[in-house]
Write a protein that holds these residues in place. Structure first.
Motif, PDB file in Angstrom:
ATOM      1  N   ALA A 114       0.618  -1.098  -0.030  1.00 26.61           N
ATOM      2  CA  ALA A 114      -0.044   0.003  -0.020  1.00 26.61           C
ATOM      3  C   ALA A 114       0.787   1.405   0.010  1.00 26.61           C
ATOM      4  CB  ALA A 114      -1.006  -0.126   1.218  1.00 26.61           C
ATOM      5  N   ILE A 115       2.283   1.070   0.090  1.00 28.15           N
ATOM      6  CA  ILE A 115       2.812   2.462   0.539  1.00 28.15           C
ATOM      7  C   ILE A 115       3.140   3.004  -0.677  1.00 28.15           C
ATOM      8  CG2 ILE A 115       5.157   3.003   1.265  1.00 28.15           C
ATOM      9  CD1 ILE A 115       5.011   1.092   3.474  1.00 28.15           C
ATOM     10  N   LYS A 173       5.930 -25.034  -1.084  1.00 29.02           N
ATOM     11  CA  LYS A 173       4.750 -23.813  -0.848  1.00 29.02           C
ATOM     12  C   LYS A 173       5.612 -22.739  -0.206  1.00 29.02           C
ATOM     13  CE  LYS A 173       2.196 -26.662   1.353  1.00 29.02           C
ATOM     14  NZ  LYS A 173       1.239 -27.078   2.252  1.00 29.02           N
ATOM     15  N   VAL A 174       5.708 -21.586  -0.847  1.00 31.00           N
ATOM     16  CA  VAL A 174       6.431 -20.346  -0.194  1.00 31.00           C
ATOM     17  C   VAL A 174       5.690 -19.187  -0.155  1.00 31.00           C
ATOM     18  CG1 VAL A 174       8.377 -18.965  -0.746  1.00 31.00           C
ATOM     19  CG2 VAL A 174       8.685 -21.389  -1.329  1.00 31.00           C
ATOM     20  N   ALA A 175       5.303 -18.518   0.977  1.00 31.42           N
ATOM     21  CA  ALA A 175       4.540 -17.562   1.050  1.00 31.42           C
ATOM     22  C   ALA A 175       5.405 -16.343   1.094  1.00 31.42           C
ATOM     23  CB  ALA A 175       3.873 -17.674   2.654  1.00 31.42           C
ATOM     24  N   VAL A 176       4.881 -15.054   0.265  1.00 27.57           N
ATOM     25  CA  VAL A 176       5.572 -13.862   0.271  1.00 27.57           C
ATOM     26  C   VAL A 176       4.445 -13.050   0.036  1.00 27.57           C
ATOM     27  CG1 VAL A 176       7.349 -14.615  -1.145  1.00 27.57           C
ATOM     28  CG2 VAL A 176       5.097 -14.133  -2.320  1.00 27.57           C
ATOM     29  N   PRO A 177       4.841 -11.711   0.654  1.00 30.97           N
ATOM     30  CA  PRO A 177       3.992 -10.620   0.753  1.00 30.97           C
ATOM     31  C   PRO A 177       3.596 -10.063  -0.716  1.00 30.97           C
ATOM     32  CG  PRO A 177       5.885 -10.279   2.315  1.00 30.97           C
ATOM     33  CD  PRO A 177       6.244 -11.208   1.570  1.00 30.97           C
ATOM     34  N   VAL A 178       2.574  -9.326  -0.715  1.00 32.01           N
ATOM     35  CA  VAL A 178       1.943  -9.276  -2.372  1.00 32.01           C
ATOM     36  C   VAL A 178       2.877  -7.914  -2.883  1.00 32.01           C
ATOM     37  CG1 VAL A 178       0.229  -8.315  -3.670  1.00 32.01           C
ATOM     38  CG2 VAL A 178      -0.281 -10.171  -2.129  1.00 32.01           C
ATOM     39  N   PHE A 181       9.610  -7.317  -3.499  1.00 33.05           N
ATOM     40  CA  PHE A 181      11.132  -7.383  -3.843  1.00 33.05           C
ATOM     41  C   PHE A 181      11.270  -8.984  -3.863  1.00 33.05           C
ATOM     42  CE2 PHE A 181      15.541  -8.010  -3.215  1.00 33.05           C
ATOM     43  CZ  PHE A 181      16.103  -7.828  -4.532  1.00 33.05           C
ATOM     44  N   GLN A 182      10.897  -9.609  -2.682  1.00 30.83           N
ATOM     45  CA  GLN A 182      11.286 -10.836  -2.061  1.00 30.83           C
ATOM     46  C   GLN A 182      10.154 -11.705  -3.167  1.00 30.83           C
ATOM     47  OE1 GLN A 182      10.982  -8.675   0.279  1.00 30.83           O
ATOM     48  NE2 GLN A 182      13.104  -8.430   0.945  1.00 30.83           N
ATOM     49  N   ALA A 183       8.657 -11.131  -3.354  1.00 29.68           N
ATOM     50  CA  ALA A 183       8.018 -12.173  -4.194  1.00 29.68           C
ATOM     51  C   ALA A 183       8.847 -12.237  -5.444  1.00 29.68           C
ATOM     52  CB  ALA A 183       6.872 -11.355  -4.236  1.00 29.68           C
ATOM     53  N   MET A 200       2.605 -18.541  -2.682  1.00 30.52           N
ATOM     54  CA  MET A 200       1.339 -18.155  -2.065  1.00 30.52           C
ATOM     55  C   MET A 200       1.645 -16.564  -1.741  1.00 30.52           C
ATOM     56  SD  MET A 200       1.069 -21.177   0.638  1.00 30.52           S
ATOM     57  CE  MET A 200      -0.125 -20.392   1.775  1.00 30.52           C
ATOM     58  N   SER A 201       0.708 -15.676  -2.145  1.00 27.98           N
ATOM     59  CA  SER A 201       0.902 -14.188  -2.328  1.00 27.98           C
ATOM     60  C   SER A 201      -0.258 -13.786  -1.090  1.00 27.98           C
ATOM     61  CB  SER A 201       0.667 -13.643  -3.803  1.00 27.98           C
ATOM     62  OG  SER A 201       1.434 -14.024  -4.528  1.00 27.98           O
ATOM     63  N   ILE A 202       0.388 -13.440  -0.165  1.00 26.35           N
ATOM     64  CA  ILE A 202      -0.178 -12.680   0.917  1.00 26.35           C
ATOM     65  C   ILE A 202      -0.193 -11.305   1.304  1.00 26.35           C
ATOM     66  CG2 ILE A 202      -1.007 -13.266   3.517  1.00 26.35           C
ATOM     67  CD1 ILE A 202       0.058 -16.091   2.920  1.00 26.35           C
ATOM     68  N   PRO A 203      -1.126 -10.602   1.450  1.00 29.55           N
ATOM     69  CA  PRO A 203      -0.958  -9.153   1.822  1.00 29.55           C
ATOM     70  C   PRO A 203      -0.105  -8.654   2.775  1.00 29.55           C
ATOM     71  CG  PRO A 203      -3.383  -9.655   1.429  1.00 29.55           C
ATOM     72  CD  PRO A 203      -2.729 -10.669   1.381  1.00 29.55           C
ATOM     73  N   LYS A 204      -0.326  -9.023   3.875  1.00 29.81           N
ATOM     74  CA  LYS A 204       0.409  -8.688   5.263  1.00 29.81           C
ATOM     75  C   LYS A 204       1.321  -9.604   5.588  1.00 29.81           C
ATOM     76  CE  LYS A 204      -3.716  -6.065   6.892  1.00 29.81           C
ATOM     77  NZ  LYS A 204      -4.399  -6.109   8.126  1.00 29.81           N
ATOM     78  N   MET A 205       2.702  -9.019   6.031  1.00 29.91           N
ATOM     79  CA  MET A 205       3.823  -9.833   6.388  1.00 29.91           C
ATOM     80  C   MET A 205       3.386 -10.501   7.748  1.00 29.91           C
ATOM     81  SD  MET A 205       6.616 -10.497   5.447  1.00 29.91           S
ATOM     82  CE  MET A 205       7.577 -11.912   6.378  1.00 29.91           C
TER      83      MET A 205
END
Length: 310
Positions: A114-115, A173-178, A181-183, A200-205
């Motif tokens: 969001a930033i 299975k790898v979760a990353v913030p939406v 850079f890491q995604a 797995m794209s997830i909004p919040k860390m």
């Protein structure tokens, strides 16, 4: 580059997140006025500097308020037990308020993605959050490079899948913030896999960490400093997780963001930060949060190209 690798090898603790852009921003929380605690207010260099205050944009001088966006990444920015925003960015924000003679209102926007949109939309004057600088980001906003970071992998405690590098994420299975850079790093790694990474794209860390902690994901790729801090302190949803400290990828800067049409604010903040660096106040704050090895000696702007990814 060798210098950065040396300081990282000295051991670190805390920082992270990054993003390029996103189509919308979260509603976020309420604005919180940042007041310098006694240990920050007494630091040399944390004093009203009229020349720098006079250099602020007219809109900020007239309102007397600097609006700051952040998101939660301990120990960069997070909520203390009393619910207040604390961390290195909270201390730096409060110190900037003293130097520039303004009230600083800091808002948790709810998600790192969001930033950038919130800065472009002029909802906030600046972000003070652990966002990785890169050349693509610099095309959209000006980035004030105020500390170093790198990237590592986090797994369940004791690393039961024996992950030793990005290549070991293939088929996992790898979760990353939406939008981070890491995604993008995980997407690039997946493209080289015989069996792609299940991203797995997830909004919040915090929810990313929770996914790994609960076994919904096998791992996440995250900022080195935040990952090490989470492992050492087992804080929040990071309980039961483990950073892999021997993995240090994409060493680079973390930056504050300002709009490209706001050079007066950018330059005033750079000068105020450099005043803190020169006086020793900045290093004291970094060490307070166990981030001394990530301290910069010179505050630069849009300097990502000088930092090789490996």
């Amino acid at each position: 580059m060798m210098r950065i690798q040396k300081i990282l090898k000295a051991g670190v603790a805390g920082a992270m997140v990054t993003l390029i852009a996103a189509p919308a921003y979260a509603a976020g929380g309420a604005a919180e006025k940042m007041t310098a605690d006694a240990d920050v207010a007494k630091l040399p260099g944390v004093v009203l500097t009229q020349k720098l205050a006079d250099g602020l944009p007219p809109s900020i001088k007239s309102s007397g308020v600097l609006k700051v966006a952040t998101d939660l990444t301990p120990p960069i920015s997070f909520h203390g037990e009393d619910g207040k925003l604390i961390g290195i960015d909270a201390d730096i924000a409060a110190a900037l308020g003293v130097i520039l003679g303004v009230d600083v209102e800091m808002t948790d926007v709810g998600a790192g993605a969001a930033i950038v949109p919130s800065i472009l939309a002029k909802r906030f004057d600046i972000s003070i959050s652990g966002i990785n600088d890169d050349p693509e980001l610099e095309k959209q906003v000006d980035v004030i490079d105020y500390m170093y970071d790198a990237t590592t992998i986090m797994t369940i405690k004791d690393n039961p899948l024996v992950i030793k590098g990005m290549e070991d994420l293939c088929g996992k299975k790898v979760a990353v913030p939406v939008g981070t850079f890491q995604a993008k790093m995980v997407e690039a790694a997946s493209a080289k896999c015989a069996t792609p990474v299940n991203i797995m794209s997830i909004p919040k860390m915090p929810d990313v960490l929770q996914a790994v902690r609960t076994g919904r994901a096998d791992a996440t790729v995250n900022g080195y400093a935040t990952s090490v801090y989470t492992t050492e302190h087992q804080s929040g949803n990071g309980k039961g997780l483990q950073a892999l400290p021997d993995i240090r990828l994409a060493v680079g800067y973390l930056g504050m963001l300002t709009a490209k049409d706001n050079p007066q604010l950018r330059d005033s903040v750079v000068a105020a930060l450099q005043q803190m660096v020169d006086s020793g106040a900045y290093e004291t704050i970094m060490k307070k949060w166990s981030l001394g090895p990530l301290a910069v000696k010179t505050v630069k702007v849009n300097d990502a190209a000088s930092m090789p990814a490996d």
